[in-house]
Write a protein that holds these residues in place. Sequence first.
Motif, PDB file in Angstrom:
ATOM      1  N   THR A 105      37.406   9.249 -36.633  1.00  0.00           N
ATOM      2  CA  THR A 105      38.898   8.605 -36.073  1.00  0.00           C
ATOM      3  C   THR A 105      39.187   7.782 -36.070  1.00  0.00           C
ATOM      4  O   THR A 105      38.477   6.935 -35.510  1.00  0.00           O
ATOM      5  CB  THR A 105      39.381  10.023 -35.820  1.00  0.00           C
ATOM      6  OG1 THR A 105      38.464   9.685 -34.415  1.00  0.00           O
ATOM      7  CG2 THR A 105      38.743  11.103 -36.438  1.00  0.00           C
ATOM      8  N   PRO A 106      40.249   7.285 -36.544  1.00  0.00           N
ATOM      9  CA  PRO A 106      41.180   5.843 -36.121  1.00  0.00           C
ATOM     10  C   PRO A 106      41.323   6.044 -34.261  1.00  0.00           C
ATOM     11  O   PRO A 106      40.955   4.683 -34.051  1.00  0.00           O
ATOM     12  CB  PRO A 106      42.367   5.960 -37.221  1.00  0.00           C
ATOM     13  CG  PRO A 106      42.345   6.779 -38.201  1.00  0.00           C
ATOM     14  CD  PRO A 106      41.471   7.600 -38.028  1.00  0.00           C
ATOM     15  N   GLU A 107      41.463   7.073 -33.326  1.00  0.00           N
ATOM     16  CA  GLU A 107      41.911   7.501 -32.602  1.00  0.00           C
ATOM     17  C   GLU A 107      40.144   6.902 -31.727  1.00  0.00           C
ATOM     18  O   GLU A 107      40.317   5.628 -30.847  1.00  0.00           O
ATOM     19  CB  GLU A 107      42.117   8.472 -32.555  1.00  0.00           C
ATOM     20  CG  GLU A 107      42.895   8.909 -32.894  1.00  0.00           C
ATOM     21  CD  GLU A 107      43.254   9.092 -33.604  1.00  0.00           C
ATOM     22  OE1 GLU A 107      42.602   9.655 -34.314  1.00  0.00           O
ATOM     23  OE2 GLU A 107      44.602   8.905 -34.109  1.00  0.00           O
ATOM     24  N   GLU A 108      38.790   7.288 -32.476  1.00  0.00           N
ATOM     25  CA  GLU A 108      37.740   7.289 -32.222  1.00  0.00           C
ATOM     26  C   GLU A 108      37.293   5.002 -32.143  1.00  0.00           C
ATOM     27  O   GLU A 108      36.709   4.535 -31.468  1.00  0.00           O
ATOM     28  CB  GLU A 108      36.465   7.263 -32.603  1.00  0.00           C
ATOM     29  CG  GLU A 108      34.949   7.652 -31.909  1.00  0.00           C
ATOM     30  CD  GLU A 108      34.193   8.862 -32.496  1.00  0.00           C
ATOM     31  OE1 GLU A 108      34.193  10.010 -32.408  1.00  0.00           O
ATOM     32  OE2 GLU A 108      33.042   8.544 -32.429  1.00  0.00           O
ATOM     33  N   TRP A 109      38.149   5.092 -33.532  1.00  0.00           N
ATOM     34  CA  TRP A 109      37.287   3.612 -33.776  1.00  0.00           C
ATOM     35  C   TRP A 109      38.167   2.761 -32.835  1.00  0.00           C
ATOM     36  O   TRP A 109      37.399   2.167 -32.256  1.00  0.00           O
ATOM     37  CB  TRP A 109      37.996   3.564 -35.001  1.00  0.00           C
ATOM     38  CG  TRP A 109      38.173   2.440 -35.722  1.00  0.00           C
ATOM     39  CD1 TRP A 109      39.067   1.573 -34.973  1.00  0.00           C
ATOM     40  CD2 TRP A 109      36.772   1.381 -36.501  1.00  0.00           C
ATOM     41  NE1 TRP A 109      38.142  -0.261 -35.315  1.00  0.00           N
ATOM     42  CE2 TRP A 109      37.241  -0.201 -36.494  1.00  0.00           C
ATOM     43  CE3 TRP A 109      35.886   1.891 -37.195  1.00  0.00           C
ATOM     44  CZ2 TRP A 109      36.546  -1.049 -37.354  1.00  0.00           C
ATOM     45  CZ3 TRP A 109      35.190   0.897 -37.660  1.00  0.00           C
ATOM     46  CH2 TRP A 109      35.851  -0.122 -37.974  1.00  0.00           C
ATOM     47  N   ASP A 110      39.412   3.076 -32.312  1.00  0.00           N
ATOM     48  CA  ASP A 110      40.516   2.427 -31.554  1.00  0.00           C
ATOM     49  C   ASP A 110      39.738   2.474 -30.137  1.00  0.00           C
ATOM     50  O   ASP A 110      39.770   1.431 -29.038  1.00  0.00           O
ATOM     51  CB  ASP A 110      41.617   2.573 -31.502  1.00  0.00           C
ATOM     52  CG  ASP A 110      42.533   2.493 -32.360  1.00  0.00           C
ATOM     53  OD1 ASP A 110      41.801   1.610 -33.446  1.00  0.00           O
ATOM     54  OD2 ASP A 110      43.984   2.873 -32.992  1.00  0.00           O
ATOM     55  N   TRP A 111      38.814   3.921 -29.275  1.00  0.00           N
ATOM     56  CA  TRP A 111      38.351   3.792 -28.226  1.00  0.00           C
ATOM     57  C   TRP A 111      37.439   2.714 -28.576  1.00  0.00           C
ATOM     58  O   TRP A 111      37.120   1.707 -27.309  1.00  0.00           O
ATOM     59  CB  TRP A 111      38.190   4.945 -28.666  1.00  0.00           C
ATOM     60  CG  TRP A 111      37.438   6.041 -26.799  1.00  0.00           C
ATOM     61  CD1 TRP A 111      37.767   5.139 -25.804  1.00  0.00           C
ATOM     62  CD2 TRP A 111      36.421   6.718 -27.217  1.00  0.00           C
ATOM     63  NE1 TRP A 111      36.785   5.788 -24.905  1.00  0.00           N
ATOM     64  CE2 TRP A 111      35.570   6.644 -25.876  1.00  0.00           C
ATOM     65  CE3 TRP A 111      35.108   7.057 -28.017  1.00  0.00           C
ATOM     66  CZ2 TRP A 111      34.556   7.405 -25.155  1.00  0.00           C
ATOM     67  CZ3 TRP A 111      34.061   7.805 -27.182  1.00  0.00           C
ATOM     68  CH2 TRP A 111      33.750   7.851 -26.041  1.00  0.00           C
ATOM     69  N   SER A 114      38.255  -0.439 -28.413  1.00  0.00           N
ATOM     70  CA  SER A 114      39.280  -1.520 -26.877  1.00  0.00           C
ATOM     71  C   SER A 114      37.723  -1.337 -26.043  1.00  0.00           C
ATOM     72  O   SER A 114      38.466  -2.176 -25.118  1.00  0.00           O
ATOM     73  CB  SER A 114      40.240  -0.180 -26.502  1.00  0.00           C
ATOM     74  OG  SER A 114      39.629   0.835 -26.512  1.00  0.00           O
ATOM     75  N   HIS A 156      31.419   2.320 -36.322  1.00  0.00           N
ATOM     76  CA  HIS A 156      32.062   1.839 -35.649  1.00  0.00           C
ATOM     77  C   HIS A 156      31.722   1.460 -34.541  1.00  0.00           C
ATOM     78  O   HIS A 156      32.141  -0.053 -33.998  1.00  0.00           O
ATOM     79  CB  HIS A 156      33.196   2.629 -35.574  1.00  0.00           C
ATOM     80  CG  HIS A 156      32.947   3.935 -34.526  1.00  0.00           C
ATOM     81  ND1 HIS A 156      31.343   4.362 -34.553  1.00  0.00           N
ATOM     82  CD2 HIS A 156      33.804   5.385 -33.731  1.00  0.00           C
ATOM     83  CE1 HIS A 156      31.243   5.873 -33.759  1.00  0.00           C
ATOM     84  NE2 HIS A 156      32.532   6.668 -33.607  1.00  0.00           N
TER      85      HIS A 156
END
Length: 253
Positions: A105-111, A114, A156
């Motif tokens: 997910t994009p959220e997991e990618w960002d996590w 980050s 990712h």
Amino acid sequence: MRLKDKVVIVTGGNQGIGRDYSLRFALEGAKVVICARKLDTSQQVVDEIKANGGEAMALKVDVSNEEDTKMMAKKTVEKYGKIDVLLNNAAIYSGLSMQPWDTITPEEWDWVFSVNVKGQWLTMKAVVPYMKQAGKGKIINTASTTMLMGIPFLLHYAASKAAVMGLTRCASAELGEFGITVNTICPGLTLTAASTEMPGQPPGLAEFVASMVHLKRNQQPTDLVGPALFLASDDSDFMTGQLVAVDGGMALH
Ligand SMILES: NC(=O)c1ccc[n+]([C@@H]2O[C@H](COP(=O)([O-])OP(=O)(O)OC[C@H]3O[C@@H](n4cnc5c(N)ncnc54)[C@H](O)[C@@H]3O)[C@@H](O)[C@H]2O)c1
């Protein structure tokens, strides 16, 4: 005592590979600052170091938060007077599952980015002013052979570790004139709780990897300690911008 009186920050020094770095660096005479999100497990490593006659302190730090990373550098200098080495070991690794690239997910990618990319940049940004003042310093970032080999199902994570090489090379070019070296250590599959318990991995992965490694065994956290010690010590003073693969030859396949 190859790190006698050196002050070394180990991010993620509370568990896995980082714990082994912290314990050995202390035995080599370093004052070790263990920075992780969990203070209790970091304090356990500090207690172990002190029981062995060494010196260490634990700080609760989220490396993806700039206030935390600034606090990390400030408190280290307040307590020990300087920062000789930053070992950027913390990453999102435990907590991940192996999965096809398009189910991330994009959220997991960002996590992942980050911590694994922004986090390594923020910790560098925090320590470099003190290293510049001292006219020297050593930064060791952490990548992974997943990105050298294109290992499937952790896209990712592997991409974030490829970005670490960009950080290393660019920072090396900008910081060399201040006597600061920036290198990357690149582990192969290493048997820690994070790797052995990762969901989604095919059965028999560790055995398969051991058969592919030139040295015909699985990598242990202790296998990384000697190379990291070399990169942290004065012995590597004229090395910068480098990727040091420590993987028993695995990535050559
Ligand atoms: N074990 C392997 O097979 C392997 C292979 C290649 C690279 N690596 C890399 O080696 C390093 C250590 O791996 P490990 O197996 O010990 O994994 P691990 O997941 O046990 O260790 C990661 C550490 O990072 C810390 N951390 C995570 N997010 C943080 C944050 N926001 N702020 C501060 N600390 C944070 C964790 O608390 C932990 O201490 C990682 O950079 C990992 O990517 C591991």
